[in-house]
Design a protein around this motif. Structure first.
Motif, PDB file in Angstrom:
ATOM      1  N   ASN A   1       0.825  -1.208   0.000  1.00 38.52           N
ATOM      2  CA  ASN A   1       0.000   0.000   0.000  1.00 38.52           C
ATOM      3  C   ASN A   1       0.859   1.258   0.000  1.00 38.52           C
ATOM      4  N   CYS A   2       0.257   2.327  -0.453  1.00 41.11           N
ATOM      5  CA  CYS A   2       0.861   3.653  -0.365  1.00 41.11           C
ATOM      6  C   CYS A   2       1.253   3.919   1.095  1.00 41.11           C
ATOM      7  N   SER A   3       2.413   4.540   1.298  1.00 39.67           N
ATOM      8  CA  SER A   3       2.905   4.780   2.660  1.00 39.67           C
ATOM      9  C   SER A   3       2.181   5.907   3.376  1.00 39.67           C
ATOM     10  N   CYS A   4       1.414   6.682   2.644  1.00 35.56           N
ATOM     11  CA  CYS A   4       0.711   7.810   3.254  1.00 35.56           C
ATOM     12  C   CYS A   4      -0.361   7.292   4.206  1.00 35.56           C
ATOM     13  N   ILE A   5      -0.320   7.772   5.437  1.00 35.98           N
ATOM     14  CA  ILE A   5      -1.296   7.326   6.430  1.00 35.98           C
ATOM     15  C   ILE A   5      -2.675   7.854   6.059  1.00 35.98           C
ATOM     16  N   GLY A   6      -3.651   6.945   5.999  1.00 35.46           N
ATOM     17  CA  GLY A   6      -5.002   7.328   5.611  1.00 35.46           C
ATOM     18  C   GLY A   6      -5.297   7.109   4.147  1.00 35.46           C
ATOM     19  N   CYS A   7      -4.286   6.751   3.349  1.00 35.42           N
ATOM     20  CA  CYS A   7      -4.490   6.472   1.929  1.00 35.42           C
ATOM     21  C   CYS A   7      -4.531   4.961   1.751  1.00 35.42           C
ATOM     22  N   SER A   8      -5.539   4.473   1.050  1.00 35.27           N
ATOM     23  CA  SER A   8      -5.681   3.027   0.876  1.00 35.27           C
ATOM     24  C   SER A   8      -5.329   2.571  -0.534  1.00 35.27           C
ATOM     25  N   ASN A   9      -4.746   3.462  -1.334  1.00 30.85           N
ATOM     26  CA  ASN A   9      -4.337   3.076  -2.688  1.00 30.85           C
ATOM     27  C   ASN A   9      -3.115   2.169  -2.644  1.00 30.85           C
ATOM     28  N   LYS A  10      -2.916   1.440  -3.714  1.00 34.08           N
ATOM     29  CA  LYS A  10      -1.693   0.665  -3.867  1.00 34.08           C
ATOM     30  C   LYS A  10      -0.533   1.609  -4.210  1.00 34.08           C
TER      31      LYS A  10
ATOM     32  N   LEU B   1       4.661   5.302  -2.844  1.00 37.59           N
ATOM     33  CA  LEU B   1       3.498   6.201  -2.888  1.00 37.59           C
ATOM     34  C   LEU B   1       2.620   5.872  -4.087  1.00 37.59           C
ATOM     35  N   CYS B   2       1.343   6.217  -3.978  1.00 38.60           N
ATOM     36  CA  CYS B   2       0.471   6.179  -5.151  1.00 38.60           C
ATOM     37  C   CYS B   2       0.706   7.476  -5.940  1.00 38.60           C
ATOM     38  N   GLN B   3       0.222   7.512  -7.168  1.00 39.22           N
ATOM     39  CA  GLN B   3       0.429   8.705  -7.999  1.00 39.22           C
ATOM     40  C   GLN B   3      -0.193   9.939  -7.352  1.00 39.22           C
ATOM     41  N   ASN B   4      -1.338   9.743  -6.731  1.00 38.94           N
ATOM     42  CA  ASN B   4      -2.022  10.872  -6.104  1.00 38.94           C
ATOM     43  C   ASN B   4      -1.158  11.486  -4.998  1.00 38.94           C
ATOM     44  N   CYS B   5      -0.652  10.650  -4.105  1.00 33.35           N
ATOM     45  CA  CYS B   5       0.158  11.167  -2.996  1.00 33.35           C
ATOM     46  C   CYS B   5       1.497  11.706  -3.484  1.00 33.35           C
ATOM     47  N   ASN B   6       2.002  11.165  -4.587  1.00 28.47           N
ATOM     48  CA  ASN B   6       3.264  11.665  -5.119  1.00 28.47           C
ATOM     49  C   ASN B   6       3.133  13.100  -5.640  1.00 28.47           C
TER      50      ASN B   6
HETATM   51 ZN    ZN Z   1      -1.477   7.448  -1.573  1.00 28.15          ZN
END
Ligand code: ZN
Length: 92
Positions: free
Chosen positions: A35-44, A67-72
């Motif tokens: 999973n994405c390392s961002c806490i609260g993000c459930s994307n791969k 990270l997912c693309q969004n969090c990046n």
């Molecule tokens: Zn993310």
């Protein structure tokens, strides 16, 4: 948990000896992307993103984290699980 922000201007940087920052991170840590390392993000996680701890200045260490693309593309600081931060030297 660590508060980090994305580092701008890193998209042209490539790791030595690896095809991608994902490969670099997986080799260094012995783990696989999940999973994405961002806490609260459930994307791969999709890419190994360059981040810096919020309190650090630009000459301190940088980190690669899944990270997912969004969090990046976040422009605001965000929280990540700190055991997923793999340190790199900005001057490598
Ligand atoms: Zn993310």
């Amino acid at each position: 948990m660590a508060t980090v922000r994305n580092i701008n201007g890193t998209s042209d940087r490539k790791p030595d000896e690896f095809d991608s920052w994902k490969d670099f991170w997986e080799s260094r840590t012995g783990k696989s992307f999940d999973n994405c390392s961002c806490i609260g993000c459930s994307n791969k996680a999709e890419i190994g993103g360059h981040v810096q701890k919020e309190s650090a200045n630009s000459r301190d260490f940088w980190y690669i984290t899944p990270l997912c693309q969004n969090c990046n593309h976040k422009t605001e600081p965000f929280s990540v699980v700190d055991y997923n931060l793999e340190r790199i030297n900005p001057y490598d």
